[in-house]
Write a protein that holds these residues in place. Structure first.
Motif, PDB file in Angstrom:
ATOM      1  N   PHE A  33      17.771 -31.400  17.667  1.00  0.00           N
ATOM      2  CA  PHE A  33      17.488 -30.404  16.541  1.00  0.00           C
ATOM      3  C   PHE A  33      18.942 -30.085  15.844  1.00  0.00           C
ATOM      4  CE2 PHE A  33      17.812 -27.609  20.105  1.00  0.00           C
ATOM      5  CZ  PHE A  33      18.656 -26.589  19.759  1.00  0.00           C
ATOM      6  N   MET A  34      18.862 -29.516  14.664  1.00  0.00           N
ATOM      7  CA  MET A  34      19.863 -29.081  13.910  1.00  0.00           C
ATOM      8  C   MET A  34      18.899 -27.441  13.432  1.00  0.00           C
ATOM      9  SD  MET A  34      21.019 -27.325  10.788  1.00  0.00           S
ATOM     10  CE  MET A  34      19.724 -28.024   9.916  1.00  0.00           C
ATOM     11  N   GLN A  35      19.745 -26.446  13.926  1.00  0.00           N
ATOM     12  CA  GLN A  35      19.087 -25.195  13.587  1.00  0.00           C
ATOM     13  C   GLN A  35      20.139 -24.344  13.010  1.00  0.00           C
ATOM     14  OE1 GLN A  35      16.042 -23.661  14.885  1.00  0.00           O
ATOM     15  NE2 GLN A  35      16.599 -22.484  13.121  1.00  0.00           N
ATOM     16  N   HIS A  36      19.722 -23.760  11.670  1.00  0.00           N
ATOM     17  CA  HIS A  36      20.462 -22.919  10.849  1.00  0.00           C
ATOM     18  C   HIS A  36      19.819 -21.635  10.675  1.00  0.00           C
ATOM     19  CE1 HIS A  36      22.768 -22.317   6.872  1.00  0.00           C
ATOM     20  NE2 HIS A  36      21.770 -21.580   6.673  1.00  0.00           N
ATOM     21  N   PHE A  93      12.522 -25.013  25.898  1.00  0.00           N
ATOM     22  CA  PHE A  93      13.902 -24.309  26.365  1.00  0.00           C
ATOM     23  C   PHE A  93      14.860 -25.313  25.473  1.00  0.00           C
ATOM     24  CE2 PHE A  93      17.995 -24.213  28.280  1.00  0.00           C
ATOM     25  CZ  PHE A  93      18.008 -22.909  28.092  1.00  0.00           C
ATOM     26  N   ASN A  94      15.633 -24.761  24.449  1.00  0.00           N
ATOM     27  CA  ASN A  94      16.359 -25.098  23.903  1.00  0.00           C
ATOM     28  C   ASN A  94      17.946 -24.906  23.959  1.00  0.00           C
ATOM     29  OD1 ASN A  94      14.683 -26.806  22.003  1.00  0.00           O
ATOM     30  ND2 ASN A  94      14.185 -25.199  21.128  1.00  0.00           N
ATOM     31  N   PHE A  95      19.022 -25.593  24.026  1.00  0.00           N
ATOM     32  CA  PHE A  95      20.427 -25.440  24.186  1.00  0.00           C
ATOM     33  C   PHE A  95      20.961 -25.911  22.989  1.00  0.00           C
ATOM     34  CE2 PHE A  95      24.719 -26.371  24.913  1.00  0.00           C
ATOM     35  CZ  PHE A  95      25.234 -24.935  25.126  1.00  0.00           C
ATOM     36  N   GLY A  96      21.757 -24.941  22.327  1.00  0.00           N
ATOM     37  CA  GLY A  96      22.387 -25.589  20.948  1.00  0.00           C
ATOM     38  C   GLY A  96      23.849 -25.047  21.064  1.00  0.00           C
ATOM     39  N   GLN A  97      24.875 -26.028  20.421  1.00  0.00           N
ATOM     40  CA  GLN A  97      26.179 -25.628  20.386  1.00  0.00           C
ATOM     41  C   GLN A  97      26.650 -25.412  18.887  1.00  0.00           C
ATOM     42  OE1 GLN A  97      28.478 -25.563  22.677  1.00  0.00           O
ATOM     43  NE2 GLN A  97      29.979 -24.771  20.741  1.00  0.00           N
ATOM     44  N   GLY A  98      27.282 -24.347  18.569  1.00  0.00           N
ATOM     45  CA  GLY A  98      27.461 -24.019  17.133  1.00  0.00           C
ATOM     46  C   GLY A  98      28.725 -24.763  16.333  1.00  0.00           C
ATOM     47  N   VAL A  99      28.339 -24.708  15.260  1.00  0.00           N
ATOM     48  CA  VAL A  99      29.410 -25.450  14.145  1.00  0.00           C
ATOM     49  C   VAL A  99      29.709 -24.435  13.279  1.00  0.00           C
ATOM     50  CG1 VAL A  99      28.658 -27.759  14.551  1.00  0.00           C
ATOM     51  CG2 VAL A  99      27.597 -26.581  12.921  1.00  0.00           C
ATOM     52  N   ASN A 100      30.807 -24.528  12.516  1.00  0.00           N
ATOM     53  CA  ASN A 100      31.431 -23.541  11.614  1.00  0.00           C
ATOM     54  C   ASN A 100      30.983 -24.107  10.079  1.00  0.00           C
ATOM     55  OD1 ASN A 100      32.560 -21.207  10.538  1.00  0.00           O
ATOM     56  ND2 ASN A 100      34.468 -22.357  10.353  1.00  0.00           N
ATOM     57  N   SER A 101      29.883 -23.635   9.636  1.00  0.00           N
ATOM     58  CA  SER A 101      29.582 -24.290   8.275  1.00  0.00           C
ATOM     59  C   SER A 101      28.868 -23.248   7.609  1.00  0.00           C
ATOM     60  CB  SER A 101      28.877 -25.446   8.472  1.00  0.00           C
ATOM     61  OG  SER A 101      28.632 -26.247   7.021  1.00  0.00           O
ATOM     62  N   ALA A 148      24.834 -21.987  12.710  1.00  0.00           N
ATOM     63  CA  ALA A 148      24.322 -23.321  12.714  1.00  0.00           C
ATOM     64  C   ALA A 148      24.482 -23.907  14.217  1.00  0.00           C
ATOM     65  CB  ALA A 148      24.921 -24.492  11.567  1.00  0.00           C
ATOM     66  N   PHE A 149      23.608 -24.669  14.666  1.00  0.00           N
ATOM     67  CA  PHE A 149      23.726 -25.368  15.958  1.00  0.00           C
ATOM     68  C   PHE A 149      23.050 -26.715  16.028  1.00  0.00           C
ATOM     69  CE2 PHE A 149      23.263 -20.730  16.323  1.00  0.00           C
ATOM     70  CZ  PHE A 149      24.366 -20.415  17.324  1.00  0.00           C
ATOM     71  N   TYR A 150      23.573 -27.514  16.808  1.00  0.00           N
ATOM     72  CA  TYR A 150      23.188 -28.772  16.884  1.00  0.00           C
ATOM     73  C   TYR A 150      22.726 -28.683  18.574  1.00  0.00           C
ATOM     74  CZ  TYR A 150      24.229 -30.830  12.701  1.00  0.00           C
ATOM     75  OH  TYR A 150      24.386 -31.466  11.389  1.00  0.00           O
ATOM     76  N   THR A 169      31.146 -31.085  12.233  1.00  0.00           N
ATOM     77  CA  THR A 169      32.830 -31.517  12.356  1.00  0.00           C
ATOM     78  C   THR A 169      33.517 -30.473  12.971  1.00  0.00           C
ATOM     79  OG1 THR A 169      32.724 -30.783  10.014  1.00  0.00           O
ATOM     80  CG2 THR A 169      32.782 -33.332  10.332  1.00  0.00           C
ATOM     81  N   GLN A 170      33.075 -29.225  12.610  1.00  0.00           N
ATOM     82  CA  GLN A 170      33.814 -27.927  13.108  1.00  0.00           C
ATOM     83  C   GLN A 170      33.190 -27.262  14.272  1.00  0.00           C
ATOM     84  OE1 GLN A 170      34.889 -25.529   9.831  1.00  0.00           O
ATOM     85  NE2 GLN A 170      36.629 -26.533   9.341  1.00  0.00           N
ATOM     86  N   TRP A 171      33.139 -27.927  15.663  1.00  0.00           N
ATOM     87  CA  TRP A 171      32.454 -27.322  16.530  1.00  0.00           C
ATOM     88  C   TRP A 171      33.454 -25.918  16.939  1.00  0.00           C
ATOM     89  CZ3 TRP A 171      28.275 -29.437  17.471  1.00  0.00           C
ATOM     90  CH2 TRP A 171      27.812 -30.615  17.161  1.00  0.00           C
TER      91      TRP A 171
END
Length: 186
Positions: free
Chosen positions: A159-162, A35-43, A176-178, A51-53
């Motif tokens: 992780f970093m997911q694109h 199970f993964n949880f990611g927070q988005g970035v604008n890129s 994109a998510f970290y 840098t842009q959450w």
């Protein structure tokens, strides 16, 4: 040019001591649920700077089986994602991108120790609806990750997911998510 390519290939092969006989994702087990949880970035970059959450999150359930990729330890996975947007930021209404997605992916461990593993993954699949950020239902995924075995049956990963459409649609932005994930081996 040829010499540079040979040097790069030698560096890659020499710097990838992962051993397929001892798959670092699974240990002695042959199934994994993560199970993964990611927070988005604008890129729009393949590897986005964090840098842009944005108000955009990802929930991800992954079922995996051990595999090898050119003798490197790997895992083949079925993935179900749900993106969740909840506000406007940087000119995008992120709530419009709350979409379920399905991917088939392959993750490869490029380096591992008894407890740690590092690698990359690729996947292809679809999202439930086309939108103005990724102008296609067809999507491709790219992932970088680091994992740690906290117990024989339990892995923790960052992780970093694109995600993008790989230039197959009219719009070519990305998601994109970290994030952080926890896996259970059985």
């Amino acid at each position: 040019m040829k010499k540079n390519a040979l040097c790069l290939l030698a560096l890659f092969v020499g710097a990838a001591p992962a051993v397929a006989g001892d798959n670092p994702f699974f240990g002695k087990y042959s199934n994994q649920i993560t199970f993964n949880f990611g927070q988005g970035v604008n890129s729009g970059f393949l590897i986005p700077p964090p840098t842009q959450w944005v108000p955009f999150s990802m929930l991800h359930l992954q079922y995996s089986r051990p595999n090898t990729f050119f003798t490197l330890p790997a895992r083949a996975s079925l993935n179900i994602f749900q993106t969740i947007g909840y506000a406007d930021k940087y000119g995008w209404d992120w709530a419009d991108y709350s979409i379920p997605m399905f991917l088939i992916s392959e993750d490869v461990s490029l380096y591992n120790t008894n407890k740690w593993y590092f690698g990359t993954g690729l996947g292809a699949g679809f999202q439930a609806k086309e939108n103005d950020r990724i102008g296609s239902k067809l999507i491709f995924g790219f992932k970088l990750f680091a994992g740690y075995k906290i117990a024989p049956q339990t892995n923790l990963e960052i992780f970093m997911q694109h995600f993008s459409n790989g230039n197959t649609g009219y719009a070519n932005n990305s998601y994109a998510f970290y994030g952080l994930g926890i896996g259970y081996n059985f």
